[in-house]
Design a protein around this motif. Structure first.
Motif, PDB file in Angstrom:
ATOM      1  N   LEU A 157     -18.050  -4.574   1.429  1.00  0.00           N
ATOM      2  CA  LEU A 157     -17.221  -5.597   0.801  1.00  0.00           C
ATOM      3  C   LEU A 157     -17.959  -6.928   0.856  1.00  0.00           C
ATOM      4  CD1 LEU A 157     -14.498  -6.451  -0.453  1.00  0.00           C
ATOM      5  CD2 LEU A 157     -13.674  -6.867   1.874  1.00  0.00           C
ATOM      6  N   LYS A 158     -18.294  -7.439  -0.317  1.00  0.00           N
ATOM      7  CA  LYS A 158     -19.088  -8.675  -0.386  1.00  0.00           C
ATOM      8  C   LYS A 158     -18.226  -9.929  -0.339  1.00  0.00           C
ATOM      9  CE  LYS A 158     -22.851  -6.295  -1.094  1.00  0.00           C
ATOM     10  NZ  LYS A 158     -23.164  -5.500   0.042  1.00  0.00           N
ATOM     11  N   ASN A 159     -17.050  -9.870  -0.954  1.00  0.00           N
ATOM     12  CA  ASN A 159     -16.181 -11.037  -1.055  1.00  0.00           C
ATOM     13  C   ASN A 159     -14.878 -10.759  -0.302  1.00  0.00           C
ATOM     14  OD1 ASN A 159     -14.561 -13.174  -1.786  1.00  0.00           O
ATOM     15  ND2 ASN A 159     -14.745 -12.841  -3.989  1.00  0.00           N
ATOM     16  N   GLU A 160     -14.658 -11.452   0.788  1.00  0.00           N
ATOM     17  CA  GLU A 160     -13.457 -11.215   1.590  1.00  0.00           C
ATOM     18  C   GLU A 160     -12.174 -11.538   0.832  1.00  0.00           C
ATOM     19  OE1 GLU A 160     -13.576 -12.928   5.512  1.00  0.00           O
ATOM     20  OE2 GLU A 160     -15.627 -12.252   5.826  1.00  0.00           O
ATOM     21  N   LYS A 161     -12.252 -12.392  -0.177  1.00  0.00           N
ATOM     22  CA  LYS A 161     -11.073 -12.728  -0.980  1.00  0.00           C
ATOM     23  C   LYS A 161     -10.623 -11.529  -1.814  1.00  0.00           C
ATOM     24  CE  LYS A 161     -12.053 -17.634  -1.225  1.00  0.00           C
ATOM     25  NZ  LYS A 161     -12.429 -18.771  -2.063  1.00  0.00           N
ATOM     26  N   ALA A 162     -11.510 -10.592  -2.039  1.00  0.00           N
ATOM     27  CA  ALA A 162     -11.193  -9.410  -2.839  1.00  0.00           C
ATOM     28  C   ALA A 162     -10.710  -8.250  -1.968  1.00  0.00           C
ATOM     29  CB  ALA A 162     -12.425  -8.980  -3.633  1.00  0.00           C
ATOM     30  N   PHE A 163     -10.417  -8.509  -0.697  1.00  0.00           N
ATOM     31  CA  PHE A 163     -10.046  -7.453   0.240  1.00  0.00           C
ATOM     32  C   PHE A 163      -8.864  -6.627  -0.259  1.00  0.00           C
ATOM     33  CE2 PHE A 163      -7.665  -5.856   3.922  1.00  0.00           C
ATOM     34  CZ  PHE A 163      -8.640  -5.083   4.524  1.00  0.00           C
ATOM     35  N   LYS A 164      -7.789  -7.301  -0.692  1.00  0.00           N
ATOM     36  CA  LYS A 164      -6.580  -6.582  -1.110  1.00  0.00           C
ATOM     37  C   LYS A 164      -6.865  -5.663  -2.294  1.00  0.00           C
ATOM     38  CE  LYS A 164      -1.808  -7.198  -2.578  1.00  0.00           C
ATOM     39  NZ  LYS A 164      -0.762  -8.167  -2.944  1.00  0.00           N
ATOM     40  N   SER A 165      -7.525  -6.181  -3.316  1.00  0.00           N
ATOM     41  CA  SER A 165      -7.808  -5.328  -4.480  1.00  0.00           C
ATOM     42  C   SER A 165      -8.776  -4.206  -4.105  1.00  0.00           C
ATOM     43  CB  SER A 165      -8.348  -6.146  -5.643  1.00  0.00           C
ATOM     44  OG  SER A 165      -9.517  -6.812  -5.299  1.00  0.00           O
ATOM     45  N   TRP A 166      -9.680  -4.482  -3.175  1.00  0.00           N
ATOM     46  CA  TRP A 166     -10.641  -3.473  -2.714  1.00  0.00           C
ATOM     47  C   TRP A 166      -9.921  -2.316  -2.021  1.00  0.00           C
ATOM     48  CZ3 TRP A 166     -12.594  -2.637   2.503  1.00  0.00           C
ATOM     49  CH2 TRP A 166     -13.742  -1.837   2.569  1.00  0.00           C
ATOM     50  N   ILE A 167      -8.981  -2.623  -1.116  1.00  0.00           N
ATOM     51  CA  ILE A 167      -8.285  -1.538  -0.409  1.00  0.00           C
ATOM     52  C   ILE A 167      -7.321  -0.798  -1.335  1.00  0.00           C
ATOM     53  CG2 ILE A 167      -8.577  -2.469   1.925  1.00  0.00           C
ATOM     54  CD1 ILE A 167      -5.697  -3.533   1.784  1.00  0.00           C
ATOM     55  N   ILE A 168      -6.738  -1.509  -2.309  1.00  0.00           N
ATOM     56  CA  ILE A 168      -5.862  -0.830  -3.266  1.00  0.00           C
ATOM     57  C   ILE A 168      -6.677   0.136  -4.124  1.00  0.00           C
ATOM     58  CG2 ILE A 168      -4.416  -1.152  -5.319  1.00  0.00           C
ATOM     59  CD1 ILE A 168      -3.337  -3.713  -3.984  1.00  0.00           C
ATOM     60  N   GLU A 197      -5.624   7.501   5.369  1.00  0.00           N
ATOM     61  CA  GLU A 197      -6.945   7.909   4.892  1.00  0.00           C
ATOM     62  C   GLU A 197      -7.684   6.732   4.274  1.00  0.00           C
ATOM     63  OE1 GLU A 197     -10.323  10.114   3.784  1.00  0.00           O
ATOM     64  OE2 GLU A 197      -8.755  10.535   5.254  1.00  0.00           O
ATOM     65  N   MET A 198      -6.965   5.906   3.507  1.00  0.00           N
ATOM     66  CA  MET A 198      -7.568   4.715   2.910  1.00  0.00           C
ATOM     67  C   MET A 198      -8.087   3.774   3.992  1.00  0.00           C
ATOM     68  SD  MET A 198      -6.927   1.205   2.498  1.00  0.00           S
ATOM     69  CE  MET A 198      -5.278   1.237   3.104  1.00  0.00           C
ATOM     70  N   THR A 199      -7.313   3.610   5.054  1.00  0.00           N
ATOM     71  CA  THR A 199      -7.722   2.742   6.160  1.00  0.00           C
ATOM     72  C   THR A 199      -9.018   3.241   6.783  1.00  0.00           C
ATOM     73  OG1 THR A 199      -5.395   2.210   6.599  1.00  0.00           O
ATOM     74  CG2 THR A 199      -6.977   1.732   8.351  1.00  0.00           C
ATOM     75  N   CYS A 200      -9.105   4.539   6.968  1.00  0.00           N
ATOM     76  CA  CYS A 200     -10.317   5.135   7.540  1.00  0.00           C
ATOM     77  C   CYS A 200     -11.520   4.926   6.619  1.00  0.00           C
ATOM     78  CB  CYS A 200     -10.072   6.617   7.791  1.00  0.00           C
ATOM     79  SG  CYS A 200     -11.465   7.471   8.538  1.00  0.00           S
ATOM     80  N   ARG A 201     -11.346   5.204   5.332  1.00  0.00           N
ATOM     81  CA  ARG A 201     -12.450   5.025   4.375  1.00  0.00           C
ATOM     82  C   ARG A 201     -12.864   3.558   4.283  1.00  0.00           C
ATOM     83  NH1 ARG A 201     -11.161   8.777  -0.976  1.00  0.00           N
ATOM     84  NH2 ARG A 201     -10.787  10.724   0.145  1.00  0.00           N
ATOM     85  N   LEU A 226       0.827  -1.206   0.000  1.00  0.00           N
ATOM     86  CA  LEU A 226       0.000   0.000   0.000  1.00  0.00           C
ATOM     87  C   LEU A 226       0.865   1.263   0.000  1.00  0.00           C
ATOM     88  CD1 LEU A 226      -2.649  -1.196   2.603  1.00  0.00           C
ATOM     89  CD2 LEU A 226      -3.019  -0.902   0.147  1.00  0.00           C
ATOM     90  N   THR A 227       1.890   1.267   0.829  1.00  0.00           N
ATOM     91  CA  THR A 227       2.775   2.430   0.899  1.00  0.00           C
ATOM     92  C   THR A 227       3.500   2.635  -0.423  1.00  0.00           C
ATOM     93  OG1 THR A 227       3.068   2.057   3.273  1.00  0.00           O
ATOM     94  CG2 THR A 227       4.660   3.500   2.203  1.00  0.00           C
ATOM     95  N   SER A 228       3.939   1.544  -1.029  1.00  0.00           N
ATOM     96  CA  SER A 228       4.631   1.621  -2.318  1.00  0.00           C
ATOM     97  C   SER A 228       3.722   2.189  -3.401  1.00  0.00           C
ATOM     98  CB  SER A 228       5.130   0.229  -2.700  1.00  0.00           C
ATOM     99  OG  SER A 228       5.692   0.239  -3.970  1.00  0.00           O
ATOM    100  N   ILE A 229       2.495   1.736  -3.439  1.00  0.00           N
ATOM    101  CA  ILE A 229       1.539   2.233  -4.437  1.00  0.00           C
ATOM    102  C   ILE A 229       1.264   3.716  -4.211  1.00  0.00           C
ATOM    103  CG2 ILE A 229      -0.871   2.108  -5.212  1.00  0.00           C
ATOM    104  CD1 ILE A 229      -0.621  -0.971  -4.751  1.00  0.00           C
ATOM    105  N   ALA A 230       1.013   4.093  -2.977  1.00  0.00           N
ATOM    106  CA  ALA A 230       0.736   5.501  -2.669  1.00  0.00           C
ATOM    107  C   ALA A 230       1.943   6.369  -3.040  1.00  0.00           C
ATOM    108  CB  ALA A 230       0.386   5.667  -1.198  1.00  0.00           C
TER     109      ALA A 230
END
Length: 182
Positions: free
Chosen positions: A64-75, A52-56, A32-36
Motif C-alpha cells: 500500500l503506497k498511499n495510506e489515504k487509500a487504505f479503506k478503498s484498498w481493503i474493500i 480472510e481479507m484482514t489476513c491478506r 466491510l461486513t455489510s459489503i461482504a
C-alpha cells in the motif's frame, strides 16, 4: 548481526504496526461486513470473508503506497475474497436445498419481503462488473466516486456500468413479468 536493543526496537515497531493496522480495520468493520454480506448473503460467510481479507491485507500491507487509500484498498481485497468464495461455492455440489434455510431465516429475522430474495436472484444474472456497482451503490449506500476509487476506474465508467446494470435488471424483470411501466 543485530544487537538485542535493535531486535527489541524491531519487535516494538512490529507490535505498534499491528495495533495501528487492527485499529484501522476495526474502524471500517461495519462497512466491510455489510459489503461482504451483500456478496455472500450469509452472516457467517461475511464474517469469514472479512477475516480472510484482514489476513491478506496484513500480508500485503507493505504494497500500500498511499495510506489515504487504505479503506478503498481493503474493500477491493474484500471484494476479491468474496468473488473467490462465490467461485468456490459454484464448484461444490449443493445438497437439495443447501442454504435456502439461511436465506429464509435471514429474511424473516430482518422483516424483509419476498422481493429481496427475487432481487438477489436477478442480481446473480447480471454481468459481474455491473453487479459490483449495484451492490456497492444500492446495498451499501456508497457514492459513485467511492465506488470508482474502490474499483480503480474513472467515475464516468462507474456511471456507465450502473446504467447498464440497471438496464439489464429491468430487462430481466420485464421478461419475468415483474416490471410495470407507468
Amino acid at each position: 548481526m543485530e544487537t538485542k536493543a535493535e531486535m527489541k526496537k524491531m519487535i516494538f515497531v512490529q507490535t505498534e504496526d499491528e495495533t495501528v493496522f487492527v485499529q484501522s480495520i476495526m474502524e471500517h468493520q461495519d462497512t466491510l461486513t455489510s459489503i461482504a454480506y451483500s456478496y455472500l448473503r450469509n452472516r457467517h460467510d461475511a464474517l469469514e470473508a472479512v477475516q480472510e481479507m484482514t489476513c491478506r491485507a496484513w500480508m500485503k500491507r507493505r504494497s500500500l503506497k498511499n495510506e489515504k487509500a487504505f479503506k478503498s484498498w481493503i474493500i477491493r481485497i474484500l471484494i476479491y475474497v468474496c468473488i473467490d468464495e462465490q467461485r468456490r461455492r459454484k464448484r461444490t455440489t449443493p445438497l437439495a436445498n443447501d442454504g435456502l434455510e439461511d436465506v429464509f431465516a435471514e429474511v424473516a429475522v430482518a422483516g424483509q419481503d419476498d422481493n429481496r430474495i427475487v432481487m438477489w436472484g436477478f442480481l446473480q444474472k447480471i454481468k459481474l462488473k455491473y453487479r459490483h456497482v449495484l451492490l456497492l451503490k444500492y446495498y451499501n449506500d456508497m457514492t459513485l466516486s467511492d465506488i470508482a476509487l474502490i474499483l480503480g476506474k474513472p467515475e464516468g465508467t462507474i456511471k456507465t456500468w450502473q446504467h447498464k446494470g440497471l438496464e439489464q435488471l429491468r430487462k430481466l424483470m420485464k421478461n419475468r413479468g415483474d416490471w410495470h411501466e407507468n
